[in-house]
Design a protein around this motif. Structure first.
Motif, PDB file in Angstrom:
ATOM      1  N   GLU A 141      19.821  49.407 -16.390  1.00 20.09           N
ATOM      2  CA  GLU A 141      18.821  48.509 -15.798  1.00 20.09           C
ATOM      3  C   GLU A 141      19.403  47.108 -15.626  1.00 20.09           C
ATOM      4  N   MET A 142      20.098  46.623 -16.640  1.00 20.34           N
ATOM      5  CA  MET A 142      20.669  45.279 -16.573  1.00 20.34           C
ATOM      6  C   MET A 142      21.735  45.196 -15.482  1.00 20.34           C
ATOM      7  N   ASP A 187      17.735  43.867 -22.138  1.00 19.04           N
ATOM      8  CA  ASP A 187      17.664  44.377 -20.771  1.00 19.04           C
ATOM      9  C   ASP A 187      16.788  43.455 -19.913  1.00 19.04           C
ATOM     10  N   TRP A 211      13.483  43.687 -11.175  1.00 15.52           N
ATOM     11  CA  TRP A 211      13.202  44.326 -12.469  1.00 15.52           C
ATOM     12  C   TRP A 211      12.148  45.417 -12.357  1.00 15.52           C
ATOM     13  N   ARG A 247      19.172  50.982 -20.835  1.00 18.87           N
ATOM     14  CA  ARG A 247      18.965  49.540 -20.731  1.00 18.87           C
ATOM     15  C   ARG A 247      20.166  48.826 -20.130  1.00 18.87           C
ATOM     16  N   ILE A 305      19.157  45.836 -26.522  1.00 18.14           N
ATOM     17  CA  ILE A 305      20.104  46.904 -26.176  1.00 18.14           C
ATOM     18  C   ILE A 305      20.896  47.294 -27.422  1.00 18.14           C
TER      19      ILE A 305
END
Length: 221
Positions: free
Chosen positions: A81-82, A124, A92, A78, A130
């Motif tokens: 991804e962020m 995230d 996203w 996560r 997270i």
């Protein structure tokens, strides 16, 4: 040392666990798309490593060690991804597969630096919490959009088990985290919702889509 395959199983067990921390082997098999005998064999292997508690025909439970390992993998995924969205400009809907690869990097220092660079985010890009460095995870007060009633005004706060296809669908509807929605109509026949948001006064979402969207009451945000 835990293999990448074992990490994937631990992550899935963490995600699927019910309120009692249990996951059915059949449920795990379907979630991962792996045949039952293979899943059963892996549960025995993870039990030997004290990562799960497993008894034949009984639900699987992550041990304290297993839960900490699973939370660490999810934290890496996560945060990645962020970072990809906030620092590298990815959408996203573009980050899941990359994060699936990066989450297996063993260096905790790398992810601690990511966390710091992002100013320690709690969620995230899809609204999932997270875990912190100690594996603690705070779940927000959310419910599905499909549970909302006519006249309610809520804020979009998360996406459940998001696929790239579904995220692209949300992009086409200009739906993103933080969007304030009002439920205008619910079709009795099939649960279709008519929503208003932004400048759209009559956007239609199926019940299937509404089941995948998480919202929060405005007073909790």
């Amino acid at each position: 040392m835990i293999s990448q395959t074992e990490e994937n199983y631990l992550k899935a067990l963490f995600i699927l666990a019910n309120e009692n921390g249990e996951t059915g082997v059949n449920e795990l098999s379907k979630f991962l798309g792996i045949k039952m005998p293979t899943v059963t064999s892996m549960m025995k292997s993870l039990a030997d490593k004290n990562l799960v508690r497993y008894i034949t025909y009984k639900p699987v439970i992550l041990t304290v060690t297993g839960k900490k390992e699973a939370a660490s993998i999810i934290r890496k995924h996560r945060l990645t991804e962020m970072y990809l969205v906030e620092k590298m400009g990815f959408g996203w809907d573009e980050v899941h597969e990359i994060a699936e690869q990066v989450e297996h990097v063993k260096s905790n220092a790398l992810f601690d630096k990511m966390d710091e660079a992002l100013d320690f985010p709690k969620f995230d890009p899809h609204g999932a919490p997270i875990p912190d460095k100690n594996g603690k995870i705070d779940f927000p007060d959310q419910r599905k959009l499909s549970e909302c009633k006519v006249g309610e005004t809520i804020q979009l706060s998360g996406v459940i088990h998001s696929s790239d296809v579904f995220l692209k669908f949300l992009n086409s509807k200009n739906l993103k985290l933080g969007t304030i929605l009002t439920v205008q109509l619910i079709e009795a026949f099939d649960g279709t919702r008519e929503l208003s948001y932004d400048e759209r006064t009559a956007e239609i979402l199926s019940e299937i889509a509404c089941e995948k969207l998480l919202v929060q009451n405005l007073k909790h945000i």
